[in-house]
Motif scaffolding. Structure first.
Motif, PDB file in Angstrom:
ATOM      1  N   UNK A   9       0.771  -1.033   0.025  1.00 35.59           N
ATOM      2  CA  UNK A   9      -0.170  -0.048  -0.074  1.00 35.59           C
ATOM      3  C   UNK A   9       0.814   1.336   0.127  1.00 35.59           C
ATOM      4  N   UNK A  10       2.014   1.245   0.727  1.00 39.61           N
ATOM      5  CA  UNK A  10       2.948   2.458   0.850  1.00 39.61           C
ATOM      6  C   UNK A  10       3.548   2.631  -0.454  1.00 39.61           C
ATOM      7  N   UNK A  11       3.657   1.592  -0.960  1.00 38.77           N
ATOM      8  CA  UNK A  11       4.419   1.540  -2.469  1.00 38.77           C
ATOM      9  C   UNK A  11       3.860   2.701  -3.401  1.00 38.77           C
ATOM     10  N   UNK A  12       2.464   2.623  -3.307  1.00 37.18           N
ATOM     11  CA  UNK A  12       1.907   3.473  -4.196  1.00 37.18           C
ATOM     12  C   UNK A  12       2.269   5.022  -4.035  1.00 37.18           C
ATOM     13  N   UNK A  13       2.604   5.580  -2.639  1.00 41.19           N
ATOM     14  CA  UNK A  13       2.866   6.951  -2.623  1.00 41.19           C
ATOM     15  C   UNK A  13       4.127   7.056  -3.176  1.00 41.19           C
ATOM     16  N   UNK A  14       4.880   5.978  -2.911  1.00 37.59           N
ATOM     17  CA  UNK A  14       6.435   6.097  -3.487  1.00 37.59           C
ATOM     18  C   UNK A  14       6.460   6.158  -4.989  1.00 37.59           C
ATOM     19  N   UNK A  15       5.561   5.529  -5.754  1.00 38.07           N
ATOM     20  CA  UNK A  15       5.398   5.396  -6.981  1.00 38.07           C
ATOM     21  C   UNK A  15       4.950   6.829  -7.567  1.00 38.07           C
ATOM     22  N   UNK A  16       4.101   7.662  -6.919  1.00 31.10           N
ATOM     23  CA  UNK A  16       3.643   8.859  -7.034  1.00 31.10           C
ATOM     24  C   UNK A  16       4.919   9.811  -7.269  1.00 31.10           C
ATOM     25  N   UNK A  17       5.752   9.598  -6.022  1.00 34.57           N
ATOM     26  CA  UNK A  17       7.093  10.418  -5.912  1.00 34.57           C
ATOM     27  C   UNK A  17       8.106  10.176  -6.894  1.00 34.57           C
ATOM     28  N   UNK A  18       8.213   9.090  -7.415  1.00 36.26           N
ATOM     29  CA  UNK A  18       9.283   8.466  -8.192  1.00 36.26           C
ATOM     30  C   UNK A  18       9.159   8.866  -9.437  1.00 36.26           C
ATOM     31  N   UNK A  19       7.902   8.982 -10.151  1.00 35.89           N
ATOM     32  CA  UNK A  19       7.452   9.563 -11.367  1.00 35.89           C
ATOM     33  C   UNK A  19       7.877   8.462 -12.626  1.00 35.89           C
ATOM     34  N   UNK A  20       7.972   8.966 -13.769  1.00 37.04           N
ATOM     35  CA  UNK A  20       8.388   7.978 -14.944  1.00 37.04           C
ATOM     36  C   UNK A  20       9.755   8.430 -15.500  1.00 37.04           C
ATOM     37  N   UNK A  21      10.439   9.054 -14.917  1.00 40.58           N
ATOM     38  CA  UNK A  21      11.847   9.304 -15.122  1.00 40.58           C
ATOM     39  C   UNK A  21      12.600   7.865 -15.313  1.00 40.58           C
ATOM     40  N   UNK A  22      13.516   7.674 -16.505  1.00 45.20           N
ATOM     41  CA  UNK A  22      14.199   6.514 -16.602  1.00 45.20           C
ATOM     42  C   UNK A  22      15.574   6.641 -16.291  1.00 45.20           C
ATOM     43  N   UNK A  23      16.124   6.091 -15.035  1.00 46.36           N
ATOM     44  CA  UNK A  23      17.275   6.282 -14.473  1.00 46.36           C
ATOM     45  C   UNK A  23      18.448   5.503 -15.186  1.00 46.36           C
ATOM     46  N   UNK A  24      19.801   5.924 -15.494  1.00 41.24           N
ATOM     47  CA  UNK A  24      20.557   4.933 -16.190  1.00 41.24           C
ATOM     48  C   UNK A  24      20.795   3.677 -14.977  1.00 41.24           C
ATOM     49  N   UNK A  25      21.318   2.805 -15.583  1.00 41.90           N
ATOM     50  CA  UNK A  25      21.584   1.371 -15.233  1.00 41.90           C
ATOM     51  C   UNK A  25      22.889   1.609 -14.062  1.00 41.90           C
TER      52      UNK A  25
END
Length: 164
Positions: A9-25
């Motif tokens: 459940x808490x992960x949803x809040x994290x997903x909202x903060x994370x956004x869709x930016x693709x970070x380099x490997x």
């Protein structure tokens, strides 16, 4: 409800903060940090790291083991890291036992012989950092040009002190 269900459940809040930016490997700072699994040590904020900045390798005591070396070799040879930080901490659980007594405990509680296992306890946190730095410098798998640093995190203050 289990903790795991709360985590989902808490992960949803994290997903909202994370956004869709693709970070380099590959980690941006080219640093790998070897540290303890202790829940009081929040490595990223303590070092000012953001998502994608560094590899953080954790185990009990933050000790250099064969598996840590394996991970560092991959980190260096495949992901381009050029620096390793050994970060141990005060009041570590690995300071609360010795191998002999722990092996006996495991024999009594689990009925297993763990006498061939070194659980890597230590008494002096500064010495444990120096030992692990030396293990990396001695390893044929860690190139000589890799910068190796050590530090101790104080769990009571959050302050980090360099070990030299």
């Amino acid at each position: 409800m289990s903790y795991f269900e709360n985590f989902i459940k808490a992960n949803q809040a994290y997903v909202d903060l994370h956004g869709t930016a693709h970070l380099p490997l590959k980690p941006k700072t080219k640093v790998a940090i070897v540290t303890c699994m202790d829940s009081r040590l929040h490595v990223a904020p303590a070092l000012g790291l953001a998502l994608g900045d560094a590899h953080i390798l954790r185990n009990a005591g933050g000790r250099v083991t064969d598996d840590i070396i394996r991970s560092l070799v991959i980190s260096q040879q495949q992901m381009g890291t050029r620096e390793v930080v050994i970060l141990h901490h005060t009041d570590c659980g690995a300071q609360t036992f010795n191998n002999k007594d722990f092996v006996e405990h495991l024999r009594q509680v689990l009925g297993v012989d763990a006498s061939s296992q070194d659980f890597l306890p230590f008494t002096d946190v500064r010495e444990s950092v120096l030992e692990d730095m030396a293990l990396l410098r001695q390893s044929d798998l860690i190139p000589e040009d890799i910068e190796i640093s050590g530090a101790i995190y104080d769990v009571d203050t959050g302050r980090i002190h360099e070990v030299i």
